[in-house]
Design an enzyme around this catalytic site. Structure first.
Site, mmCIF file in Angstrom:
data_model
loop_
_atom_site.group_PDB
_atom_site.id
_atom_site.type_symbol
_atom_site.label_atom_id
_atom_site.label_comp_id
_atom_site.label_asym_id
_atom_site.label_seq_id
_atom_site.Cartn_x
_atom_site.Cartn_y
_atom_site.Cartn_z
ATOM 1 C CB CYS A 1 6.075 -7.315 39.586
ATOM 2 S SG CYS A 1 6.906 -8.877 40.308
ATOM 3 C CD GLU B 1 8.512 -13.392 40.147
ATOM 4 O OE1 GLU B 1 7.880 -12.909 41.111
ATOM 5 O OE2 GLU B 1 9.968 -13.499 40.353
#
Length: 385
Positions: free
Chosen positions: A118, A255
């Site tokens: 992330c 993601e």
């Protein structure tokens, strides 16, 4: 921080007098043990109003797992400005803890994914990880907030920042040192989709404006593999590594999910394949191990023809044990699987023996299906280090 008996610690700071007509400032650097006793100290004089690199060496007379460093402005000193404060044990390896480097090498890893995760996306695009900010002289690398600084209201870390002292050059060096193949991950132009509305035109980069992001990917490959006569290959050589790092693969996006991802990834693939046809490209199936977004992600990755699809799963130990056969019936003709982030999270005890055993059971399925599972990386490689 941990202190070792007889270990020398090299202190570095960039300092200057605060006032243009200043004469002299003094700072005191101390090593302090867990009992709050000063066990070593040095005084540094600052006599210039221009930034200067200042150093001192302190030797610890004792071992203490919970020591600390303190920096004081000496009594009576003029005001000073300080920046890029660092303290390294003399046995450090390229700015990294030698013991942790050895621990990683002892694992005999085959692959090393960096920086994630992330952190690549950023809370917004301005705070995404930009590899070009992480190379060159460490003192010139701009500070960036850490991705997890204020993401969770119940876990706020207001002083959690990235110095980028461990940048892409150090990462490639570390991969080479421990014998692991590097897999750098770069932004696809999408900020964290958990924290941003995909309908917000300012949240993500428009497809028509992706070129600078694509250039980042192309330039990174040049930095890793390019000749010393190229712009980025020369920087690699100037930093101390004229030989190429032989990068073989790159991941674009983390993601990500939904149609915004494949339409952007396609643009990267076109230019990477055109300039570097031998570089493998890793795409993503999103943040989940199943469900409609996962199925859509795999469908689109097959259409695009990526070399690998990154799957992530943070599940219960029971899930890992029951999914040891997950890849037994995977399509052998499509892209390979990269199990990029996986960890069993036992309730109230995420690092338990049960979690480790369950992950090991799951890994037997990865090894058994090595013809389709190309590689895997546990998440995270280091915790509480």
């Amino acid at each position: 921080m941990g202190l070792k008996k007889d270990m020398k610690y090299d202190f570095t700071v960039y300092g200057r007098l605060h006032l243009i007509d200043g004469k002299q400032g003094k700072i005191r650097v101390e090593l302090v043990n867990s009992k709050n006793d000063v066990i070593a100290k040095q005084v540094i004089n600052i006599t210039n109003n221009k930034w200067q690199k200042l150093t001192a060496t302190l030797t610890s007379p004792q071992t203490d797992a919970k020591g600390l460093m303190r920096v004081y402005l000496e009594k009576g000193s003029e005001s000073v400005d300080l920046d890029h404060i660092s303290l390294f044990p003399e046995d450090n390896w390229n700015g990294l803890r030698a013991d942790l480097v050895q621990d990683l090498a002892d694992l005999k890893p085959g692959i090393f994914r960096f920086p994630g995760g992330c952190i690549v996306e950023g809370t917004d695009l301005d705070t995404r990880y930009e590899w070009k900010n992480s190379v060159g002289a460490p003192e010139n690398r701009p500070l960036n907030e850490n991705r997890w600084r204020d993401t969770f209201p119940h876990r706020l870390f207001p002083n959690y920042y990235q110095s980028l002292g461990l940048g892409f050059y150090e990462y490639f060096l570390l991969s080479e040192k421990i014998g692991a193949e590097p897999l750098p991950i770069l932004s696809v132009g999408l900020a964290c989709q958990y924290q941003n509305d995909d309908k917000d035109p300012n949240a993500h980069v428009a497809v028509k404006d992706l070129q600078s992001y694509i250039d980042d990917a192309l330039d990174l490959i040049e930095f890793a593999n390019g000749p010393v006569t190229s712009k980025w290959g020369k920087l690699r050589a100037d930093m101390g590594h004229p030989a190429p790092f032989n990068l073989k693969q790159i991941g674009i996006g983390n993601e990500q999910w939904g149609p915004m991802y494949p339409e952007r990834l396609q643009k990267f693939m076109e230019q990477i394949h055109a300039k570097y046809p031998k570089i493998k490209i890793c795409g993503s199936s999103g943040p989940s191990a199943d469900g409609k977004d996962f199925d859509y992600g795999w469908e689109q990755m097959r259409k695009l023809g990526v070399d690998m699809v990154d799957e992530h799963y943070y599940k219960s130990p029971e899930w890992f044990r029951s999914n040891a056969s997950r890849y037994d019936k995977y399509d052998r003709k499509g892209p390979k699987v990269f199990a990029g982030e996986y960890a069993a999270h036992a309730e109230n005890d995420p690092n338990s023996w049960e979690a480790a055993l369950s992950e090991a059971a799951f890994m037997t399925g990865l090894e058994r299906n090595a013809d389709v599972v190309y590689q895997a990386t546990y998440a995270p490689s280091s915790a509480w280090a």
